[in-house]
Enzyme design. Sequence first.
Site, PDB file in Angstrom:
ATOM      1  N   GLY A  68       0.699  -1.169   0.020  1.00 15.97           N
ATOM      2  CA  GLY A  68       0.038   0.148  -0.032  1.00 15.97           C
ATOM      3  C   GLY A  68       0.781   1.300  -0.041  1.00 15.97           C
ATOM      4  N   ASN A  73       1.899   2.841  -2.734  1.00 17.83           N
ATOM      5  CA  ASN A  73       1.096   3.984  -3.542  1.00 17.83           C
ATOM      6  C   ASN A  73      -0.277   4.432  -2.924  1.00 17.83           C
ATOM      7  OD1 ASN A  73       2.474   4.165  -6.224  1.00 17.83           O
ATOM      8  ND2 ASN A  73       2.730   2.028  -5.760  1.00 17.83           N
ATOM      9  N   ASN A  99      -4.314   2.885 -13.455  1.00 15.96           N
ATOM     10  CA  ASN A  99      -3.479   1.828 -12.755  1.00 15.96           C
ATOM     11  C   ASN A  99      -2.040   2.404 -12.818  1.00 15.96           C
ATOM     12  OD1 ASN A  99      -2.748  -0.830 -11.910  1.00 15.96           O
ATOM     13  ND2 ASN A  99      -2.033  -1.022 -14.053  1.00 15.96           N
ATOM     14  N   HIS A 108       1.644   1.312 -13.408  1.00 16.86           N
ATOM     15  CA  HIS A 108       2.555   0.229 -13.898  1.00 16.86           C
ATOM     16  C   HIS A 108       3.934   0.662 -13.436  1.00 16.86           C
ATOM     17  CE1 HIS A 108       3.577  -3.527 -15.677  1.00 16.86           C
ATOM     18  NE2 HIS A 108       4.390  -2.732 -16.315  1.00 16.86           N
ATOM     19  N   ASP A 138      -2.366  -3.711 -19.255  1.00 21.28           N
ATOM     20  CA  ASP A 138      -1.520  -2.589 -19.410  1.00 21.28           C
ATOM     21  C   ASP A 138      -1.543  -1.606 -20.589  1.00 21.28           C
ATOM     22  OD1 ASP A 138       0.714  -4.538 -17.573  1.00 21.28           O
ATOM     23  OD2 ASP A 138      -0.685  -2.975 -16.775  1.00 21.28           O
ATOM     24  N   GLN A 163      10.916   7.665  -6.815  1.00 30.11           N
ATOM     25  CA  GLN A 163      11.053   8.652  -7.664  1.00 30.11           C
ATOM     26  C   GLN A 163       9.974   8.876  -8.725  1.00 30.11           C
ATOM     27  OE1 GLN A 163      14.896   8.415  -9.324  1.00 30.11           O
ATOM     28  NE2 GLN A 163      15.904   8.472  -7.430  1.00 30.11           N
TER      29      GLN A 163
HETATM   30  C1  GRF Z   1       3.870  -1.176  -7.259  1.00 29.80           C
HETATM   31  O1  GRF Z   1       5.406  -1.672  -7.342  1.00 29.80           O
HETATM   32  C2  GRF Z   1       3.265  -0.995  -8.140  1.00 29.80           C
HETATM   33  O2  GRF Z   1       3.930  -0.322  -9.258  1.00 29.80           O
HETATM   34  C3  GRF Z   1       2.612  -2.211  -8.652  1.00 29.80           C
HETATM   35  O3  GRF Z   1       2.652  -2.855  -7.449  1.00 29.80           O
HETATM   36  C4  GRF Z   1       3.427  -2.573  -6.459  1.00 29.80           C
HETATM   37  C5  GRF Z   1       2.433  -2.143  -5.267  1.00 29.80           C
HETATM   38  O4  GRF Z   1       3.288  -1.461  -4.200  1.00 29.80           O
HETATM   39  N1  GRF Z   1       1.593  -2.094  -9.371  1.00 29.80           N
HETATM   40  P1  GRF Z   1       2.336  -1.024  -2.900  1.00 29.80           P
HETATM   41  O5  GRF Z   1       1.224  -2.155  -2.708  1.00 29.80           O
HETATM   42  O6  GRF Z   1       1.548   0.242  -3.576  1.00 29.80           O
HETATM   43  O7  GRF Z   1       3.329  -0.782  -1.980  1.00 29.80           O
END
Ligand code: GRF
Length: 207
Positions: A12, A14, A108, A110, A151, A179
Amino acid sequence: MLNVVVLVSGGGTNLQAVIDGVEKGSITNTRIAGVISNNQNAYALTRAQKHNIPGICISPKMFETREKFNEKFLEAVDVIGPDLIVLAGFLVVIPPAMIEKYRNRIINIHPSLIPSFCGTGYYGLKVHEAALARGVRIVGATVHFVDEGTDTGPIILQKAVEVQQGDTPEALQRRVMEQAEWKILPEAVDLIANGRIIVEGNRVKRL
Ligand code: GRF
């Protein structure tokens, strides 16, 4: 006010970037109305709880058929009433009915510069392992709308990140998250929340 639901499967970070953006004001006109995970143990659910955001777990494993899951999953999303669905490391295939119903309202993140290192089988650490194996010098992340492909939807934002000598997949993943991912996902939510994004065919136009 943009009503957002965030779908998660793992740590989590992100989700946290979007929560922080809303709380600190870099994302305006937005409310995270709920978090849904397919993984009961996802730390993302703990992050939601710490910020008083309702979180639920719904997994295909809870149902006899994928069709039944898809139906209940769509109901769980609908009841929140999202204007935008954010996939933040969500590892379950989005039901076609949800993509249709929320056309150009599902985004999404990616961890590559699409169209490189994306599509079936490219997720999480596998993306960075493939980039290192290919020897690319630049990687990055992409925020895109979700369509029926993997994607393949219209690209909203991308941000490049340099590969450094001696990078391991884990080190590269972390740099791309710090980053790129944690910057462009909140930025994309803010742009959408403020009406700055329109989709024309398979391309995105920024206003
Ligand atoms: C991230 O690397 C994202 O790009 C990919 O899955 C991972 C999720 O990480 N889709 P988090 O759960 O947000 O830490």
